[in-house]
Design a protein around this motif. Structure first.
Motif, PDB file in Angstrom:
ATOM      1  N   TYR A   1       0.797  -1.227   0.000  1.00 36.92           N
ATOM      2  CA  TYR A   1       0.000   0.000   0.000  1.00 36.92           C
ATOM      3  C   TYR A   1       0.833   1.281   0.000  1.00 36.92           C
ATOM      4  O   TYR A   1       0.584   2.220   0.754  1.00 36.92           O
TER       5      TYR A   1
ATOM      6  N   LEU B   1      -5.973   2.879  -3.900  1.00 34.03           N
ATOM      7  CA  LEU B   1      -6.085   1.911  -2.817  1.00 34.03           C
ATOM      8  C   LEU B   1      -4.978   2.129  -1.795  1.00 34.03           C
ATOM      9  O   LEU B   1      -5.175   1.894  -0.597  1.00 34.03           O
TER      10      LEU B   1
ATOM     11  N   TYR C   1     -15.515  -3.301  -5.695  1.00 32.02           N
ATOM     12  CA  TYR C   1     -14.096  -3.428  -5.347  1.00 32.02           C
ATOM     13  C   TYR C   1     -13.381  -4.370  -6.311  1.00 32.02           C
ATOM     14  O   TYR C   1     -12.317  -4.038  -6.854  1.00 32.02           O
TER      15      TYR C   1
END
Length: 635
Positions: free
Chosen positions: A136, A165, A327
């Motif tokens: 991430y 994200l 998603y």
């Protein structure tokens, strides 16, 4: 560590509910119209990526706001119910099951396919972005690799969409702390936690928005991707979440307000150039649309609103289905698009190709939802409350293991590039003749290419790492003159030579180092990317000409014997070699300082990636820049 907790000095933390602190905290309430907006937002992102020719839908901005809205309300409820604590295991376990597992599946499949279909020259960057997406920080990787967010193309990263994200993932780490601090401060001040949380979120919103406007004024690509410039959109959603049921409007204006809000959401990508304007003030266009839709819904939710209301329209089963699969649809659509362009060798996708990709993305989203997301959700239901703690521990451990193993594997696959080739391979003119070989000659040594084709894309002059190369952005201070000193400066140099101006001058570093070593020169490098001497190549670059002024001023104070710089420009297309406007004036300024001037003819430029072309096994003559760029007569 089971919970995230803190207590003010001199006070005991307690789990006993505090009615005052809990006053006004939004309750748990499913809003079908919000689920529908989520579906519309993601569908807009996908359709604009496929059919929008590079335009931005505004759906990501809405998606970030919805994330802020849901998580703010959820975290504040838990923190107030427990006296200022967040159950970290339950929180991370839920995130792992709902968010991380589907992402790991897509990252793994994307990496495997990428290694199979992308040229070997792009494998190192593929691994780097797989790691960044898994951990991430893909938005940071894109910034550091200078891979600006843009329309899909054959050289675009299949992980580019993970930037948003990553912003959310970083938000998930920070926001529980904000909720806990808000509750503890509220208990200390003896005020409702909603008020404290609203003030804290308001500060985040204001600071982040100002930063977005500031960074966007000189580096729009960076502003678009940074978490700190996007935080205000999450904070905007957080304020909507705190408003809860009070976010409503009089019945008589709900009908037009709802449709106006939906119109703002749908029209955003058609009206605004989001890539150039977001996340600045124009991002309020889709966010206000979201606010109007939510405020136009009745107290019982959009499904109970009269027919003809936008909230009722958004609550229909079609949008609910898209919301359920949003998603997974977002995860799959982008790598499918990039791989399609790569396999078909297309610069852009046509209508039929886009329709095929959309169908495949919907199918994969359905499979992911059915085979991954639903089973994980049902698993939580089956274990019940008694074993939920064990499930959360297992989920957290699996998540940590997956991140550690995936990060280690991708790191191991990223090989560092060695830039000092001359010292490591015994470079000599007979073994590596380079450009001295005549075109079409068969008298070429049978040796491995140096650098290797796989390293070409990341092969850069070593001085790029020294911290003395000026930024090519318009950031404040980028007009400053920075000088790269000679690491091999002779004790008594016979001359001081400067390679100056744009990056094409710096590309000659190794060649002139060889000459400097032979003749005892001190070699300095003064480089600002995309800033050759003359009128700025990019009119939007407001720092280039001040940088040139500062360079001339520095030159007047330095004891320089010779300045070497490109004298001509070459560009892809039909335009032949030319002299940049204003360049002769700069040349005269240089010689007026007493230094001699050596002008190099410009470097031919290609409109294709030569490294990828060579890795695909194509003929080197076809991978180089067109010869037509070079003028028959020296300008």
């Amino acid at each position: 560590m089971e919970t995230l907790t803190a207590a003010p000095a001199g006070r005991q933390s307690t789990n006993a509910p505090n009615a005052l602190v809990r006053r006004g905290v939004p309750g748990r309430h499913f809003r079908p119209e919000l689920h529908g907006v989520r579906g519309v937002a993601i569908l807009g992102v996908v359709l604009f990526h496929l059919f929008g020719a590079g335009r931005i839908s505004g759906g990501i901005d809405i998606f970030l706001a919805i994330t802020g809205m849901l998580f703010t309300a959820m975290l504040l409820r838990e923190a107030t119910e427990t006296g200022g604590r967040i159950d970290v295991l339950r929180y991370t376990g839920r995130l792992a099951r709902r968010i991380l597992v589907p992402a790991v599946v897509v990252i793994g499949v994307t990496t495997a396919i990428g290694l199979a279909v992308l040229p070997s020259t792009r494998h190192a960057q593929l691994w780097a972005e797989a790691r960044a997406s898994l951990l991430y920080f893909e938005n940071i990787e894109l910034i550091n690799s200078q891979l600006a967010y843009g329309a899909a193309g054959p050289e675009t990263s299949p992980f580019q969409h993970f930037w948003s994200l990553s912003v959310q993932g970083q938000f998930y780490l920070v926001w529980p702390v904000v909720a806990v601090v808000a509750v503890l401060v509220a208990r200390w001040l003896k005020v409702p936690a909603v008020r404290v949380m609203a003030v804290m979120i308001g500060v985040v919103l204001a600071a982040s928005l100002m930063l977005a406007l500031y960074v966007g004024s000189f580096d729009q690509d960076k502003a678009y991707l940074m978490s700190t410039t996007r935080a205000w959109q999450l904070a905007f959603g957080g304020l909507l979440g705190l408003a809860g049921a009070s976010l409503t409007m009089p019945r008589r204006i709900r009908l037009p307000a709802g449709w106006l809000g939906l119109a703002l959401i749908v029209s955003c990508g058609f009206v605004l150039d989001g890539a150039a304007l977001f996340p600045g003030l124009w991002s309020l266009w889709p966010l206000l649309g979201l606010t109007l839709v939510l405020a136009s819904a009745g107290p019982d939710g959009g499904q109970q609103d009269p027919a003809g209301y936008a909230s009722r329209f958004l609550s229909n089963p079609m949008f609910a289905w898209i919301g359920d699969h949003a998603y997974a649809l977002y995860l799959w659509h982008w790598p499918l698009l990039i791989f399609y362009l790569e396999i078909r060798e297309r610069e852009a996708v046509g209508f039929r190709g886009a329709a095929l990709i959309l169908a495949l993305a919907l199918a994969l989203a359905w499979l992911t939802h059915r085979l991954v997301e639903i089973p994980l959700k049902n698993l939580q239901i089956r274990v019940g409350r008694r074993n939920l703690r064990k499930l959360n521990i297992a989920s957290a451990m699996i998540a940590v293991t997956a991140l550690a193993v995936g990060g280690a594997a991708s790191t191991a696959a990223i090989q560092p590039v060695t830039r000092e080739y001359a010292a490591t391979v015994g470079w000599d003119a007979e073994t590596y003749p380079g450009g001295s070989v005549d075109a079409g000659s068969t008298d070429v040594p049978d040796v491995d290419f140096v650098p290797a084709v796989e390293d070409l894309s990341s092969e850069l002059p070593d001085y790029y790492d020294w911290g003395c190369r000026q930024s090519g952005s318009n950031a404040p201070g980028s007009e400053e003159t920075l000088v790269c000193e000679d690491p091999d400066k002779p004790a008594e140099p016979t001359a001081t030579v400067v390679l100056a101006a744009g990056s094409h001058a710096g590309h000659w570093t190794q060649g002139f180092r060889a000459l400097a070593g032979q003749y005892g020169w001190e070699l300095l490098i003064v480089d600002r990317p995309n800033c050759p001497l003359g009128i700025a190549v990019d009119p939007a670059d407001t720092k280039c000409e001040p940088w040139q002024d500062n360079f001339i001023e520095w030159l007047g104070t330095a004891d320089v014997d010779l300045v070497i710089t490109p004298g001509t420009r070459m560009a892809p297309g039909d335009r032949p070699e030319y002299i940049l406007e204003g360049a002769p004036g700069r040349w005269e300024q240089i010689t007026s300082t007493g230094a001699d001037l050596l002008l190099l003819r410009g470097t031919p430029r290609s409109d294709i990636n030569a490294a990828d072309c060579l890795a695909d096994g194509k003929d080197p003559a076809d991978c180089g820049p067109p010869v037509a760029q070079i003028s028959p007569e020296n300008p």
